[in-house]
Design a protein around this motif. Sequence first.
Motif, short mmCIF file in Angstrom:
data_model
loop_
_atom_site.label_atom_id
_atom_site.label_comp_id
_atom_site.label_asym_id
_atom_site.label_seq_id
_atom_site.Cartn_x
_atom_site.Cartn_y
_atom_site.Cartn_z
N LEU A 181 15.98 17.90 17.74
CA LEU A 181 16.31 17.20 16.49
C LEU A 181 15.51 15.92 16.30
N VAL A 182 15.16 15.25 17.42
CA VAL A 182 14.43 13.99 17.29
C VAL A 182 13.09 14.23 16.60
N VAL A 183 12.49 15.38 16.86
CA VAL A 183 11.21 15.71 16.22
C VAL A 183 11.38 15.71 14.70
N TYR A 184 12.40 16.45 14.23
CA TYR A 184 12.61 16.54 12.78
C TYR A 184 12.91 15.16 12.20
N LEU A 185 13.77 14.41 12.93
CA LEU A 185 14.14 13.08 12.44
C LEU A 185 12.92 12.17 12.34
N THR A 186 12.03 12.29 13.34
CA THR A 186 10.84 11.44 13.36
C THR A 186 9.98 11.67 12.12
N PHE A 187 9.77 12.95 11.78
CA PHE A 187 8.91 13.22 10.63
C PHE A 187 9.62 12.87 9.33
N LEU A 188 10.93 13.09 9.31
CA LEU A 188 11.71 12.69 8.14
C LEU A 188 11.62 11.17 7.95
N LEU A 189 11.76 10.45 9.05
CA LEU A 189 11.73 9.00 9.01
C LEU A 189 10.37 8.50 8.52
N SER A 190 9.31 9.15 9.01
CA SER A 190 7.97 8.76 8.56
C SER A 190 7.86 8.90 7.05
N PHE A 191 8.42 10.02 6.55
CA PHE A 191 8.37 10.24 5.10
C PHE A 191 9.17 9.16 4.38
N VAL A 192 10.35 8.84 4.92
CA VAL A 192 11.20 7.84 4.28
C VAL A 192 10.49 6.49 4.25
N ILE A 193 9.86 6.13 5.36
CA ILE A 193 9.17 4.83 5.41
C ILE A 193 8.03 4.80 4.39
N TRP A 194 7.29 5.93 4.32
CA TRP A 194 6.20 5.99 3.35
C TRP A 194 6.73 5.86 1.92
N TRP A 195 7.81 6.62 1.67
CA TRP A 195 8.40 6.62 0.34
C TRP A 195 8.90 5.22 -0.02
N PHE A 196 9.53 4.58 0.96
CA PHE A 196 10.04 3.22 0.74
C PHE A 196 8.90 2.28 0.38
N MET A 197 7.83 2.34 1.17
CA MET A 197 6.75 1.36 0.99
C MET A 197 5.96 1.56 -0.29
N TYR A 198 5.75 2.83 -0.66
CA TYR A 198 4.83 3.08 -1.76
C TYR A 198 5.50 3.57 -3.04
N ARG A 199 6.77 3.92 -2.96
CA ARG A 199 7.40 4.50 -4.14
C ARG A 199 8.63 3.74 -4.60
N THR A 200 8.94 2.62 -3.96
CA THR A 200 10.08 1.83 -4.43
C THR A 200 9.62 0.40 -4.69
N SER A 201 10.31 -0.27 -5.56
CA SER A 201 9.89 -1.65 -5.83
C SER A 201 10.26 -2.56 -4.66
N ALA A 202 11.36 -2.19 -3.95
CA ALA A 202 11.72 -2.96 -2.76
C ALA A 202 10.58 -2.89 -1.74
N GLY A 203 9.96 -1.70 -1.63
CA GLY A 203 8.86 -1.53 -0.69
C GLY A 203 7.66 -2.37 -1.08
N MET A 204 7.42 -2.48 -2.38
CA MET A 204 6.29 -3.28 -2.83
C MET A 204 6.51 -4.75 -2.49
N ARG A 205 7.75 -5.19 -2.69
CA ARG A 205 8.06 -6.58 -2.32
C ARG A 205 7.93 -6.77 -0.82
N PHE A 206 8.35 -5.73 -0.08
CA PHE A 206 8.24 -5.77 1.39
C PHE A 206 6.78 -5.96 1.80
N ARG A 207 5.89 -5.18 1.18
CA ARG A 207 4.48 -5.29 1.56
C ARG A 207 3.91 -6.63 1.16
N ALA A 208 4.41 -7.18 0.06
CA ALA A 208 3.91 -8.47 -0.40
C ALA A 208 4.12 -9.56 0.65
N VAL A 209 5.19 -9.42 1.41
CA VAL A 209 5.50 -10.43 2.43
C VAL A 209 4.39 -10.48 3.48
N GLY A 210 3.82 -9.34 3.79
CA GLY A 210 2.76 -9.32 4.79
C GLY A 210 1.40 -9.66 4.21
#
Lengths: 310, 369
Positions: free
Chosen positions: A146-175
């Motif tokens: 299950l950890v394998v599936y979760l890992t790839f799911l998590l990667s997708f979620v992180i990508w989606w958060f960073m590039y497809r949500t406004s919260a993610g854009m603000r997050f990237r702005a901090v760096g």
Amino acid sequence: MNAVTDFFALLIPAMVPFVLAAQGTVLSGRAGLFNVSQEGLMVLGASVGFLVSWQVGSNTVGLLAALAIGGLFGLVFAYTTTMLRLDQFVIGLALYFAALGLASLLYRAVVGVTLEPPLIPTLKDYPIPLLSDVPLLGRALFSHDLVVYLTFLLSFVIWWFMYRTSAGMRFRAVGENPKSADSVGIPVLRTRMWAGVVGAALMTVAGAYLPMVYTGTFTEGMVAGRGWLVIALAFLGGWRPHLVVAGAAFFAGMEVLALQAQVTGVGIPHQFVLMLPYVGTLVVMIFAFRWARQPAFLGLNYDRESRLSG
Amino acid sequence: MTATQNHEVAGVPDAAPPPARPRSPRTVRDLAWLVLPYVASVLLAFVVGGLVILALGNDPVKAFESVLTTSFKTQFGFVETMHKWVTVVLCAYAFTIPLATGKFNIGAEGQLLMGATGAVAVGILLSDLPMIVLLPLVLVAGILAGAVWAGVSAFLLVRFGVNEILSTVLLNFVSFQAIDYVASHVWPDRGAGHPATIRVGEGALLPRIGDAPNLHAGVILTVLLAVALAIFMRSTATGFEMRAVGANLRASLVHGVRTSRLAGAGLVIGGALGGLAGAIEVAGVHGKMLEGMQSNFLILGIIVGLMARGNLVAVPFVAFGIAVLEVGASSMQRSAQVPVEVVLIIEAMILIFLLLSDVVRARFRGASA
């Protein structure tokens, strides 16, 4: 089963520690925190994950315990660097030492010196129905724990958060530019605190996965430099979650190839085969400077009152 | 590629007011500000370590007694401490000298091992030569091997901009395999029961000072080197440039210092010293190369370098303290059954508290100003 199926069947689980720790690194890095304690945190995660699983009898609890202790280390890292503005690299090194010491100490305190190390059951595979029946690659790609599936799911979620949500854009702005981020009301320090804690937690879980999928026991050298390779991976992937997954396939692929070559024997001494992942990484790093980009404020602390930063 | 490029010398946050970098003490007050954080950090770290030992169900007082006194109670303990000191000091220089130019050398481990390999190769191949010829050759071979190994990172850094933190670390792992190959295929000692090479010739061994559990001459060599390095950094143009680059990269660039070349040179010199550490381990301690001989000198070197805050003069003194702790730690494990790792945690704690003392000091100064 043929060689290709075999290769992929080994590759996917070998990717997990790289992906998890690298996503942790990317997450912290995108908020401007450059944590270099991966190697230590992975060893600590392996130790804690193993010990708790062994004592409690549940790998899930072990993974959660590793997550918690990683979060704690991440909290120390984030607090000292954001609130107290101490040097990130130095704090990272200090935590690396502390985690390394703590990992061995805990193992010694709980297990002691034994001739036969205690074992925990490795994680069970859960083949995905239908998909795992696809000929050739089905079993190699869709029959894992299950950890394998979760890992790839998590990667997708992180990508989606960073590039497809406004919260993610603000997050990237901090760096990229904390001063501007601050001026439009993004809570820079709070963002960094979260990024530091979650990032470090992912690193320890990456370590905890190692004893649970390979050996069923903890040995001090089991992380074997993966933590440092993860930092290289974050640079190579340009601190982008999706590219990091691709990079992890490269790192894990070299690891699997080195292991297979060691087993089958290819006519050259196995030591040179085992050098492969490290030398390969160096060679790729030479070319990576053309495309690798990093957050502008990576590794730099933000001081709201200073006129120099941002 | 370098994340920490614009940083001050380690330990000092970029934007923290006022610059807390220790200068040479001029008044008693300055001296107090310099020493106090060290004392406080060490004490606090020992309190934390004591709590850990208590939690393990042991007696902290007994444990710390053996940590702090082993080095001074017996001649054997003292010799062991001095031998450890040599390697720790050299590995700390391997870290600190590149640090002066703002570069982090995390590869002292690999440089030490390659230095040892170079030394062992010469010591075995030319084992019949008399000492007056062979010993210098062995040491030079170690220095060169270490310099070449760090030179790879320096080349990658200057020519391709490859982050030196990563390249030096990755080369460590390559060196582990390289020495394993040398110890199991090139000059293997089959009877050792552990990957190790055969012994080097008699002429390759460092002469001893004094009698019985004897001190090797590498100690004198290291003391001389420490003095020479301190003078080099303080009173030569290159030393000044190196410090300038580390202190302010942009200002140095504007004033025409060849920063990248200096950074490369710093790495190579650091590597040479790491290589020397390996050669001295071979010529003075083991008489051969064996797997695991690097123990945790990398970590100790970095800890010492960071505790000394990049100050080359402070390095030998801090290193002595760490050597005492390390030798005491193994005695503590034997006598009080407290694992050696406790000491690693204490060392990490000292480092963290030392860094925190900057914050405290800044607050104090801010309040009094």
